[in-house]
Design a protein around this motif. Structure first.
Motif, PDB file in Angstrom:
ATOM      1  N   TRP A 205      11.622  -8.120  -2.795  1.00  0.00           N
ATOM      2  CA  TRP A 205      12.261  -7.235  -3.772  1.00  0.00           C
ATOM      3  C   TRP A 205      11.179  -6.250  -4.209  1.00  0.00           C
ATOM      4  N   VAL A 206      11.083  -5.109  -3.549  1.00  0.00           N
ATOM      5  CA  VAL A 206       9.913  -4.233  -3.627  1.00  0.00           C
ATOM      6  C   VAL A 206       9.959  -3.329  -4.848  1.00  0.00           C
ATOM      7  N   THR A 207       8.849  -3.317  -5.602  1.00  0.00           N
ATOM      8  CA  THR A 207       8.701  -2.385  -6.718  1.00  0.00           C
ATOM      9  C   THR A 207       7.674  -1.292  -6.445  1.00  0.00           C
ATOM     10  N   ASP A 208       6.843  -1.458  -5.423  1.00  0.00           N
ATOM     11  CA  ASP A 208       5.917  -0.386  -5.034  1.00  0.00           C
ATOM     12  C   ASP A 208       5.213  -0.781  -3.739  1.00  0.00           C
ATOM     13  N   GLY A 209       4.544   0.186  -3.136  1.00  0.00           N
ATOM     14  CA  GLY A 209       3.803  -0.061  -1.912  1.00  0.00           C
ATOM     15  C   GLY A 209       2.693   0.956  -1.748  1.00  0.00           C
ATOM     16  N   ALA A 210       1.755   0.672  -0.837  1.00  0.00           N
ATOM     17  CA  ALA A 210       0.626   1.571  -0.614  1.00  0.00           C
ATOM     18  C   ALA A 210       0.042   1.337   0.768  1.00  0.00           C
ATOM     19  N   PHE A 211      -0.409   2.413   1.393  1.00  0.00           N
ATOM     20  CA  PHE A 211      -1.167   2.322   2.640  1.00  0.00           C
ATOM     21  C   PHE A 211      -2.649   2.178   2.322  1.00  0.00           C
ATOM     22  N   SER A 212      -3.363   1.441   3.176  1.00  0.00           N
ATOM     23  CA  SER A 212      -4.816   1.407   3.067  1.00  0.00           C
ATOM     24  C   SER A 212      -5.367   2.777   3.453  1.00  0.00           C
ATOM     25  N   PRO A 213      -6.556   3.143   2.984  1.00  0.00           N
ATOM     26  CA  PRO A 213      -7.104   4.468   3.278  1.00  0.00           C
ATOM     27  C   PRO A 213      -7.239   4.770   4.769  1.00  0.00           C
ATOM     28  N   ASP A 214      -7.464   3.732   5.600  1.00  0.00           N
ATOM     29  CA  ASP A 214      -7.569   3.973   7.035  1.00  0.00           C
ATOM     30  C   ASP A 214      -6.213   3.981   7.726  1.00  0.00           C
ATOM     31  N   GLY A 215      -5.154   3.721   6.985  1.00  0.00           N
ATOM     32  CA  GLY A 215      -3.808   3.772   7.537  1.00  0.00           C
ATOM     33  C   GLY A 215      -3.417   2.585   8.387  1.00  0.00           C
ATOM     34  N   ARG A 216      -4.219   1.531   8.404  1.00  0.00           N
ATOM     35  CA  ARG A 216      -3.945   0.395   9.286  1.00  0.00           C
ATOM     36  C   ARG A 216      -3.215  -0.736   8.597  1.00  0.00           C
ATOM     37  N   GLN A 217      -3.083  -0.667   7.278  1.00  0.00           N
ATOM     38  CA  GLN A 217      -2.420  -1.729   6.527  1.00  0.00           C
ATOM     39  C   GLN A 217      -1.397  -1.128   5.564  1.00  0.00           C
ATOM     40  N   LEU A 218      -0.324  -1.873   5.358  1.00  0.00           N
ATOM     41  CA  LEU A 218       0.667  -1.525   4.345  1.00  0.00           C
ATOM     42  C   LEU A 218       0.815  -2.712   3.403  1.00  0.00           C
ATOM     43  N   ALA A 219       0.676  -2.463   2.110  1.00  0.00           N
ATOM     44  CA  ALA A 219       0.845  -3.509   1.102  1.00  0.00           C
ATOM     45  C   ALA A 219       2.068  -3.179   0.264  1.00  0.00           C
ATOM     46  N   VAL A 220       2.955  -4.156   0.085  1.00  0.00           N
ATOM     47  CA  VAL A 220       4.106  -3.982  -0.794  1.00  0.00           C
ATOM     48  C   VAL A 220       4.098  -5.092  -1.835  1.00  0.00           C
ATOM     49  N   ARG A 221       4.519  -4.762  -3.048  1.00  0.00           N
ATOM     50  CA  ARG A 221       4.513  -5.726  -4.125  1.00  0.00           C
ATOM     51  C   ARG A 221       5.900  -5.831  -4.754  1.00  0.00           C
ATOM     52  N   GLY A 222       6.134  -6.998  -5.397  1.00  0.00           N
ATOM     53  CA  GLY A 222       7.295  -7.186  -6.238  1.00  0.00           C
ATOM     54  C   GLY A 222       6.832  -7.654  -7.598  1.00  0.00           C
ATOM     55  N   TYR A 223       7.719  -8.223  -8.377  1.00  0.00           N
ATOM     56  CA  TYR A 223       7.344  -8.675  -9.711  1.00  0.00           C
ATOM     57  C   TYR A 223       6.436  -9.900  -9.671  1.00  0.00           C
ATOM     58  N   PHE A 224       6.665 -10.791  -8.710  1.00  0.00           N
ATOM     59  CA  PHE A 224       5.923 -12.044  -8.682  1.00  0.00           C
ATOM     60  C   PHE A 224       5.201 -12.299  -7.361  1.00  0.00           C
ATOM     61  N   GLY A 225       5.126 -11.336  -6.480  1.00  0.00           N
ATOM     62  CA  GLY A 225       4.453 -11.562  -5.208  1.00  0.00           C
ATOM     63  C   GLY A 225       4.322 -10.274  -4.428  1.00  0.00           C
ATOM     64  N   GLY A 226       3.699 -10.378  -3.272  1.00  0.00           N
ATOM     65  CA  GLY A 226       3.511  -9.212  -2.422  1.00  0.00           C
ATOM     66  C   GLY A 226       3.224  -9.631  -1.002  1.00  0.00           C
ATOM     67  N   ILE A 227       3.366  -8.687  -0.081  1.00  0.00           N
ATOM     68  CA  ILE A 227       3.174  -8.958   1.336  1.00  0.00           C
ATOM     69  C   ILE A 227       2.251  -7.903   1.934  1.00  0.00           C
ATOM     70  N   TYR A 229       1.136  -6.126   5.469  1.00  0.00           N
ATOM     71  CA  TYR A 229       1.614  -5.859   6.821  1.00  0.00           C
ATOM     72  C   TYR A 229       0.552  -5.091   7.600  1.00  0.00           C
ATOM     73  N   ALA A 230       0.415  -5.430   8.870  1.00  0.00           N
ATOM     74  CA  ALA A 230      -0.356  -4.577   9.782  1.00  0.00           C
ATOM     75  C   ALA A 230       0.538  -3.417  10.180  1.00  0.00           C
ATOM     76  N   TRP A 231      -0.055  -2.230  10.298  1.00  0.00           N
ATOM     77  CA  TRP A 231       0.726  -1.023  10.551  1.00  0.00           C
ATOM     78  C   TRP A 231       0.527  -0.555  11.995  1.00  0.00           C
ATOM     79  N   ASN A 232       1.619  -0.245  12.658  1.00  0.00           N
ATOM     80  CA  ASN A 232       1.554   0.283  14.017  1.00  0.00           C
ATOM     81  C   ASN A 232       2.683   1.279  14.193  1.00  0.00           C
ATOM     82  N   ASP A 233       2.478   2.478  13.639  1.00  0.00           N
ATOM     83  CA  ASP A 233       3.483   3.545  13.714  1.00  0.00           C
ATOM     84  C   ASP A 233       4.847   3.083  13.234  1.00  0.00           C
ATOM     85  N   GLY A 234       4.867   2.318  12.148  1.00  0.00           N
ATOM     86  CA  GLY A 234       6.129   1.880  11.585  1.00  0.00           C
ATOM     87  C   GLY A 234       6.601   0.539  12.084  1.00  0.00           C
ATOM     88  N   ARG A 235       5.972   0.025  13.131  1.00  0.00           N
ATOM     89  CA  ARG A 235       6.316  -1.309  13.623  1.00  0.00           C
ATOM     90  C   ARG A 235       5.411  -2.297  12.891  1.00  0.00           C
TER      91      ARG A 235
END
Length: 334
Positions: A205-227, A229-235
């Protein structure tokens, strides 16, 4: 997001608010210290819903209120917690629900007026783009306004991320059962409608997200947790869970400019911005696959930097949240 969920009764809402307040009051105050954490002290900023680390002003973070404020962006000095510049965006209409902010490779600020508390009332939303000012002072800056629609219909969203290498804009919708990552066109059009298409599922249940400065990671957060992701052109590929600190209403996340930490923000007066080690930096982040589900309660990968008593409080609040969500599902079946 200010509006309380419509399915919560007055008594239930009061119980949840009371539990959250009790836990929040138990949390130790943050000492101002830049990337070591700080408190937003501007009394105008009561609903900080987005966070972006400046690329040209070290120690400065951009934020904004969500609804009922105006076309304003605030530059907050993390060393003092005080606002050092207020930007008024011109060239845009009246914002409805600004929920996210990001910075692109061109150095421009992107503000996402993408919230929809009624879950599909508006058939389009907006993105505002403006150059990050080189001089921090109160000023008016003309922004470009982009019209956005989703290929599969209107939805509520609170996460907008601009890839730091390609400049492509992504949005993650907010859905208690998990949502999707939407990809915008290669270049946004200021004259036509920009169609965002789903490219991946997001198990939170996403409340925000951010890419790492090198563009290789995507972090998403919710109210009580977060995930993470490794980034590969959207995959995207899930690589672990994030150590999301317990916050009153956690709605923002950004990487520090060097990519070593994630900064987590929350709504509320005197709201804290709290750091945690970014995934893969050798800190305390979890390397195990996330067990986060679609709801906030299911995604409680929280931890990192919170004492045992606060963890117990977090579990209690999450349990209350889960009960309310259960009532909602029962009402749907009825």
């Amino acid at each position: 997001m200010r509006r309380s969920p419509s399915f919560v009764s007055g008594a239930a809402a009061g119980a949840i608010a009371g539990a959250a307040l009790a836990v929040a009051l138990a949390a130790p105050a943050l000492a101002d210290g830049g990337d070591g954490g700080f408190t937003i002290k501007d009394p105008r900023i009561k609903e900080s819903s987005g966070l972006a680390a400046s690329r040209i002003h070290p120690g400065v973070y951009w934020t904004h209120n969500d609804s009922d404020d105006g076309p304003y962006l605030y530059a907050v000095d993390s060393r003092t917690g005080r606002t050092v510049a207020t930007i008024t965006m011109s060239g845009v209409g009246k914002p409805r629900d600004v929920e996210a902010i990001s910075i692109g490779p061109d150095g421009d600020l992107y503000a996402g007026d993408i919230g929809d508390n009624l879950g599909g009332k508006w058939d389009h939303v907006w993105i505002y783009k403006l150059p990050e000012p080189k001089v921090l002072k109160d000023q008016t800056i003309r922004a470009t306004q982009y019209v956005v629609k989703y290929s599969d219909g209107p939805r509520n969203a609170e996460a907008l991320m601009v890839h730091p290498k390609t400049g492509r804009v992504y949005i993650a919708d907010k859905n208690e059962d998990g949502g999707h990552l939407y990809e915008g066109p290669a270049q946004l059009s200021a004259t036509g409608t920009n169609i965002f298409k789903p490219v991946a599922t997001v198990d939170l249940w996403v409340t925000d997200g951010a890419f790492s400065p090198d563009g290789r990671q995507l972090a998403v957060r919710g109210y009580f947790g977060g995930i993470a992701y490794a980034w590969n052109d959207g995959r995207i590929k899930k690589t672990g869970r994030l150590n999301v600190p317990l916050q009153g209403q956690g709605e923002s996340i950004t990487y520090t400019p060097d990519g070593s930490k994630l900064m987590y923000g929350s709504e509320g007066a005197d709201s804290p911005v709290q750091p945690e080690d970014a995934p893969g930096t050798g800190g305390s982040d979890s390397k195990s696959p996330s067990t986060s589900g679609g709801s906030a309660a299911a995604g409680n990968g929280s931890g990192g930097g919170i004492g045992g008593g606060l963890k117990v409080g977090a579990i209690a609040v999450a349990a209350l949240f889960a009960v309310v969500l259960g009532f909602k599902r029962l009402l749907r079946r009825d």
